[in-house]
Write a protein that holds these residues in place. Structure first.
Motif, PDB file in Angstrom:
ATOM      1  N   CYS A  45      -6.200  63.085  52.891  1.00  0.00           N
ATOM      2  CA  CYS A  45      -6.745  61.744  53.114  1.00  0.00           C
ATOM      3  C   CYS A  45      -8.175  61.647  52.578  1.00  0.00           C
ATOM      4  O   CYS A  45      -8.937  60.741  52.963  1.00  0.00           O
ATOM      5  N   ASP A  46      -8.531  62.603  51.717  1.00  0.00           N
ATOM      6  CA  ASP A  46      -9.838  62.615  51.033  1.00  0.00           C
ATOM      7  C   ASP A  46     -11.011  62.867  51.966  1.00  0.00           C
ATOM      8  O   ASP A  46     -12.133  62.420  51.701  1.00  0.00           O
ATOM      9  N   VAL A  47     -10.769  63.568  53.069  1.00  0.00           N
ATOM     10  CA  VAL A  47     -11.874  63.981  53.929  1.00  0.00           C
ATOM     11  C   VAL A  47     -11.856  65.496  54.078  1.00  0.00           C
ATOM     12  O   VAL A  47     -10.829  66.154  53.870  1.00  0.00           O
ATOM     13  N   THR A  48     -13.000  66.043  54.450  1.00  0.00           N
ATOM     14  CA  THR A  48     -13.166  67.477  54.671  1.00  0.00           C
ATOM     15  C   THR A  48     -13.732  67.697  56.071  1.00  0.00           C
ATOM     16  O   THR A  48     -14.692  67.037  56.475  1.00  0.00           O
ATOM     17  N   VAL A  49     -13.123  68.612  56.796  1.00  0.00           N
ATOM     18  CA  VAL A  49     -13.681  69.051  58.078  1.00  0.00           C
ATOM     19  C   VAL A  49     -14.568  70.256  57.768  1.00  0.00           C
ATOM     20  O   VAL A  49     -14.092  71.298  57.322  1.00  0.00           O
ATOM     21  N   HIS A  50     -15.847  70.093  58.003  1.00  0.00           N
ATOM     22  CA  HIS A  50     -16.840  71.119  57.688  1.00  0.00           C
ATOM     23  C   HIS A  50     -17.275  71.794  58.984  1.00  0.00           C
ATOM     24  O   HIS A  50     -17.701  71.124  59.933  1.00  0.00           O
ATOM     25  N   SER A  51     -17.154  73.103  59.043  1.00  0.00           N
ATOM     26  CA  SER A  51     -17.587  73.824  60.241  1.00  0.00           C
ATOM     27  C   SER A  51     -18.417  75.038  59.870  1.00  0.00           C
ATOM     28  O   SER A  51     -18.332  75.558  58.749  1.00  0.00           O
TER      29      SER A  51
END
Length: 287
Positions: A59-65
């Motif tokens: 969905c063109d998002v990144t979860v950054h952790s």
């Protein structure tokens, strides 16, 4: 703090568990992203960038952790993950019908458009375990860092993925004083240091137990890191620990004064007892 090899292995494990399957569980417990719902999207890939984790979705998002000091991502079978959802230290849960990824004690969690990843990792130097690894660039950045070689290694803007463990071990193996100004080291010396830390971390990523000595038995994994107050495996002198880095950003540095050019300027020289010991020194091998 987990270092680049640990984060790389975490990314590999998350990618194997989640890639290609629809997300059916989404529970993000950081205030800024608590209302984000990832369900219905699928994981494209999970990759590491230095000490950062990038979970890219279709969905063109990144979860950054970022794990910071004590964080970790666990992978549990979906039908066994319910009890984990009740933990107070759970910061994120992302799951498919088969597997659930559980982020515990995470230091940072955010969701951003994938095309803006550069805003959170673009400042990093060459990644020791990434496709952008460039030893020449890393060495040049270290020499131009304007700080000590030890602090320079720990600055992620010079090369990404090194923490206190691999900084201390690589400096010891190259017989370099951690507090020596990076600019005063010869080009061959810095090049050799960069090659050494890359070799150490590249080897370590394939093992659950980090070791620079080649021995993974408890208490024998390192030469100096976490061994203050104990005998140096090379010269028999006493390993010490002191702080290094700019004010407000100091980190611990383990080193051997006998092998690495003397006591550091931030080391008061007082006797240091072995960390977490009862006073007995562990057996050691000379190298």
């Amino acid at each position: 703090m987990p270092e680049g090899d640990t984060v790389w292995r975490t990314a590999q494990r998350l990618n194997q568990a989640l890639a290609g399957a629809p997300i059916v569980l989404s529970d993000l417990r950081f205030p800024a992203v608590a209302t984000v719902d990832l369900r219905g999207s699928s994981t494209i890939e999970v990759v590491s960038r230095g000490k950062h984790l990038l979970h890219r979705l279709d969905c063109d998002v990144t979860v950054h952790s970022h794990l910071r000091m004590e964080g970790q991502w666990r992978v549990e079978a979906a039908d066994q993950s319910t009890r984990w959802l009740r933990r107070q230290d759970l910061r994120a849960a992302v799951g498919t019908d088969t597997w659930t990824a559980l982020g515990l004690r995470l230091g940072l969690l955010e969701v951003l458009p994938t095309d803006r990843e550069h805003e959170v990792v673009g400042h990093l130097g060459p990644d020791l375990l990434g496709p952008d690894w460039d030893p020449g660039s890393a060495a040049s950045r270290l020499r131009a860092s304007g700080t000590t070689i030890g602090a320079g290694l720990l600055d992620q803007r010079n090369l990404a993925g090194v923490g206190t463990l691999w900084a201390a071990e690589s400096l010891f193996l190259e017989r370099l004083h951690p507090w020596q100004a990076a600019s005063t080291l010869s080009v061959p010396a810095v090049d050799a240091l960069v090659a050494r830390v890359h070799r150490l971390i590249d080897t370590a990523r394939h093992h659950a137990v980090q070791a620079s000595t080649g021995v993974r038995r408890r208490g024998e994994e390192t030469y100096v890191h976490a061994r203050s107050g104990r005998p140096c495996r090379r010269c028999g002198g006493t390993v010490r620990v002191a702080m290094i880095g700019p004010a407000g950003q100091e980190r611990t540095m383990f080193y051997c004064p006998g092998c690495q050019g003397g006591v550091g300027p931030t080391d008061e020289g007082r006797p240091q007892r072995p960390l977490g010991s009862s006073g007995r020194a562990t057996p050691y091998r000379r190298v």
